[in-house]
Motif scaffolding. Structure first.
Motif, mmCIF file in Angstrom:
data_model
loop_
_atom_site.group_PDB
_atom_site.id
_atom_site.type_symbol
_atom_site.label_atom_id
_atom_site.label_comp_id
_atom_site.label_asym_id
_atom_site.label_seq_id
_atom_site.Cartn_x
_atom_site.Cartn_y
_atom_site.Cartn_z
ATOM 1 N N GLU A 125 0.824 -1.207 0.000
ATOM 2 C CA GLU A 125 0.000 0.000 0.000
ATOM 3 C C GLU A 125 0.856 1.253 0.000
ATOM 4 O O GLU A 125 0.513 2.267 -0.602
ATOM 5 C CB GLU A 125 -0.937 0.006 1.209
ATOM 6 N N ARG A 141 -2.960 2.089 -3.877
ATOM 7 C CA ARG A 141 -3.548 3.094 -2.997
ATOM 8 C C ARG A 141 -4.844 3.632 -3.592
ATOM 9 O O ARG A 141 -5.824 3.868 -2.887
ATOM 10 C CB ARG A 141 -2.555 4.246 -2.774
ATOM 11 N N VAL A 171 -7.534 1.104 -3.043
ATOM 12 C CA VAL A 171 -8.013 1.124 -1.665
ATOM 13 C C VAL A 171 -8.972 2.281 -1.433
ATOM 14 O O VAL A 171 -10.035 2.132 -0.803
ATOM 15 C CB VAL A 171 -6.823 1.198 -0.692
ATOM 16 N N GLU A 172 -8.626 3.465 -1.974
ATOM 17 C CA GLU A 172 -9.504 4.618 -1.810
ATOM 18 C C GLU A 172 -10.852 4.391 -2.505
ATOM 19 O O GLU A 172 -11.904 4.758 -1.984
ATOM 20 C CB GLU A 172 -8.830 5.875 -2.372
ATOM 21 N N LYS A 182 -12.903 2.171 -0.403
ATOM 22 C CA LYS A 182 -13.470 2.902 0.731
ATOM 23 C C LYS A 182 -14.727 3.661 0.314
ATOM 24 O O LYS A 182 -15.734 3.685 1.036
ATOM 25 C CB LYS A 182 -12.435 3.877 1.289
ATOM 26 N N GLN A 183 -14.674 4.301 -0.871
ATOM 27 C CA GLN A 183 -15.845 5.009 -1.371
ATOM 28 C C GLN A 183 -16.989 4.037 -1.634
ATOM 29 O O GLN A 183 -18.163 4.338 -1.377
ATOM 30 C CB GLN A 183 -15.483 5.774 -2.640
ATOM 31 N N ARG A 184 -16.631 2.856 -2.166
ATOM 32 C CA ARG A 184 -17.646 1.848 -2.445
ATOM 33 C C ARG A 184 -18.339 1.391 -1.156
ATOM 34 O O ARG A 184 -19.565 1.232 -1.105
ATOM 35 C CB ARG A 184 -16.989 0.652 -3.139
ATOM 36 N N VAL A 185 -17.536 1.198 -0.098
ATOM 37 C CA VAL A 185 -18.106 0.806 1.189
ATOM 38 C C VAL A 185 -19.027 1.893 1.719
ATOM 39 O O VAL A 185 -20.102 1.631 2.257
ATOM 40 C CB VAL A 185 -16.977 0.502 2.194
ATOM 41 N N GLY A 186 -18.604 3.163 1.559
ATOM 42 C CA GLY A 186 -19.452 4.267 1.996
ATOM 43 C C GLY A 186 -20.781 4.281 1.261
ATOM 44 O O GLY A 186 -21.841 4.526 1.864
#
Length: 457
Positions: free
Chosen positions: A279, A286, A289-290, A293-297
Motif C-alpha cells: 500500500e 492506494r 483502496v480509496e 473505501k468510497q464503495r463501502v461508503g
C-alpha cells in the motif's frame, strides 16, 4: 572448549532448526503460497586461505606462539550445494580440500613427536572435508526494501575430514621431516586389512559467519569465515603432551548460483513481510483502496436507504413503487395497493451512459467505471427495463481470442450489476469481438476506445 560439548550442541541445534523450519514452512505455505513459488536450490564455488588459529582462541599443536595475524596461510577451496527451506534457514553440503600450515616462531625442544625428534612446523594436506551444515540467515527481513541485496548468515554443522600432516625441523617447512602417509591405522594389522592408509580420517565441526551480496537474479557473492574444530590432537602431527583438540580456520570468497525456473523468485532473498509495504509502495493500489473505501461508503448509504419507509406500509422507500400510500392500505411486495394496477415500466435512456473501458487484454473492471455502473444499476432497478451488454475488443491478436475476451468483458459488467441488485433476467450479454469498432484500429488511440462494453436497448 570441549569437543564433545560442541558436538552435542551443534547436533541439537540442527535437529531443533529442522523442526522449527518445518513449522515455519507450514505457515509460509498457508500465508505466502509455500516453497513451490520460489527457487530453493543453489550451488556455489569458493576459494581462500587457511590459518591454524581461530577467533575464539585456543592453542594448536605447536603452542600457538605466533600472533593471530602472523599465522602462516595456505590455499583451500571447495564447492557447496544448498536447499533453502524458509526465508531464514537452509541445509548445505560443503566439500573442501587444500592445505594448512603451522609453525612456531622459536625452536621448542620440549615439544617432541613420538619418534623422539623435535619439530618446529607442520604442513597438513586435506584430501577432503565434507560436512552437512545448517545455514541461518540473520538479516533476511529488510524493513526498508521489498527484496534484500545483502544477507548476513551463520553456519554450524558436522562432517568428516581426511588429512595427512608432515612435520619439519625448521619453522619454514624445511629440514628433517616426519611423514606417516600410507601408514595410518591403529596397528599394522589394521593397515593390512584396510589397505593403503594415506590419510587419517576424523570427525570435525565447522562453525562460521558470512555475508552475501546479490549481484544479479541468479548470482551472489559469498564472503565467509569458518572455524573448524577437529576431533583429534594429530591434525598437525602426533605431538606429545597435547591437552586440547586441534583447530583451523578458513576465510573464503565465492560465487553462489541460484537454480530453478527464471520466473520464480529465489527464496534466499525473499522478504516475507514485503506484502506489508504494497500500500505504501504502489500508487495504483492506494487508488484501489480509496475506491473501495468510497464503495463501502456507498453501500452503507444504501443500507440506510433500504431501512427507510416514509409511508409506513412495510415496504422501504427504495423499492416502494407507490409512495405515500394511505395508512392502513393493504399493499403488495411493490408497495402498491392490492388490485391496484402497477404503473407502467419507465423507459431507460441509454444515450447518457458512457462506454465501460478496459485495459489491453483484460476483462477486469477499472475503478473509474464504478460511478457509471452504479447509475446504470439504480436506473435498471427503478425501471425494470431489459438491456443488452455488448462487449468489444481491439484488433490485436486472433479473432477467436478477441471474441471470448469481449464476452468476458460483458460478463464482468453483468456480474457487477447483478451484485448491485439488478435481476440477471434484465441483462443480456453479447460479445462482438473486434467486429464493431467505435474507432479506427490503425491507431493506438482508436484501439483504446475499442476495448469497451456498450449499453444497448
Amino acid at each position: 572448549m570441549n569437543y564433545s560439548t560442541i558436538k552435542k550442541a551443534v547436533a541439537c541445534s540442527l535437529v531443533a532448526s529442522l523442526g522449527v523450519a518445518g513449522a515455519v514452512n507450514a505457515q509460509d505455505a498457508k500465508v505466502f503460497g509455500g516453497r513451490s513459488q520460489y527457487r530453493t536450490w543453489s550451488i556455489g564455488i569458493n576459494g581462500g586461505i587457511t590459518s591454524p588459529n581461530v577467533l575464539v582462541g585456543g592453542s594448536n599443536a605447536f603452542g600457538n606462539k605466533v600472533g593471530f595475524f602472523e599465522a602462516p596461510v595456505r590455499e583451500y577451496y571447495g564447492i557447496n550445494i544448498r536447499k533453502q527451506f524458509s526465508s531464514w534457514f537452509g541445509l548445505q553440503v560443503d566439500a573442501n580440500r587444500g592445505r594448512i600450515f603451522t609453525h612456531n616462531s622459536e625452536p621448542f625442544a620440549t615439544v617432541n613427536a613420538w619418534d623422539g625428534n623435535t619439530y618446529q612446523s607442520a604442513e597438513t594436506s586435506v584430501q577432503y572435508a565434507v560436512s552437512l551444515n545448517g545455514v541461518f540467515q540473520l538479516a533476511t527481513i529488510d524493513f526498508l526494501r521489498r527484496e534484500n541485496a545483502v544477507n548476513f548468515y551463520a553456519t554450524a554443522g558436522y562432517g568428516l575430514i581426511a588429512f595427512n600432516p608432515v612435520m619439519y625441523a625448521n619453522n619454514d617447512g624445511t629440514g628433517a621431516s616426519w611423514d606417516n602417509k600410507g601408514n595410518w591405522g591403529e596397528s599394522a594389522t589394521d593397515r593390512e586389512l584396510q589397505g593403503d592408509r594415506d590419510f587419517k580420517r576424523e570427525a570435525y565441526i565447522p562453525v562460521g559467519l558470512g555475508l552475501k551480496f546479490k549481484l544479479s537474479d541468479r548470482v551472489a557473492l559469498d564472503l565467509g569465515y569458518t572455524m573448524n574444530f577437529v576431533d583429534t590432537k594429530t591434525l598437525f602431527g602426533p605431538v606429545a603432551n597435547r591437552t586440547a583438540n586441534d583447530k583451523f580456520s578458513y576465510t573464503h570468497a565465492g560465487l553462489e548460483f541460484s537454480l530453478g525456473k527464471k520466473e520464480k523468485q529465489d527464496l534466499t532473498w525473499a522478504n516475507p513481510v514485503a506484502t506489508l509495504y504494497d500500500e505504501l509502495k504502489d500508487p495504483a493500489l492506494r487508488g484501489e483502496v480509496e475506491a473501495l473505501k468510497q464503495r463501502v461508503g456507498a453501500l452503507e448509504a444504501t443500507v440506510d436507504a433500504l431501512s427507510k419507509d416514509s409511508d409506513g406500509d412495510g415496504v422501504s422507500d427504495k423499492f416502494d413503487k407507490c409512495p405515500n400510500t394511505p395508512a392502513g392500505t393493504q399493499v403488495d411486495g411493490s408497495g402498491c395497493p392490492i388490485n391496484f394496477p402497477e404503473p407502467p415500466k419507465a423507459e431507460v435512456s441509454l444515450g447518457s451512459y458512457s462506454n465501460i473501458q478496459f485495459e489491453f487484454d483484460s476483462s477486469v473492471l477499472k475503478t473509474s467505471s464504478y460511478a457509471v455502473l452504479d447509475q446504470v444499476a439504480s436506473d435498471l432497478k427503478a425501471s425494470g427495463a431489459t438491456i443488452t451488454l455488448e462487449g468489444n475488443a481491439s484488433s490485436e491478436g486472433p479473432a477467436e481470442y478477441n471474441k471470448q475476451l469481449s464476452i468476458d468483458r460483458a460478463n464482468s459488467v453483468k456480474n457487477y450489476l447483478v451484485n448491485a441488485g439488478v435481476a440477471a433476467s434484465q441483462l443480456q450479454v453479447v460479445g462482438n469481438g473486434e467486429d464493431k469498432p467505435v474507432a479506427s484500429n490503425a491507431t493506438e488511440a482508436g484501439r483504446i476506445l475499442n476495448r469497451n462494453v456498450q449499453f444497448v436497448k
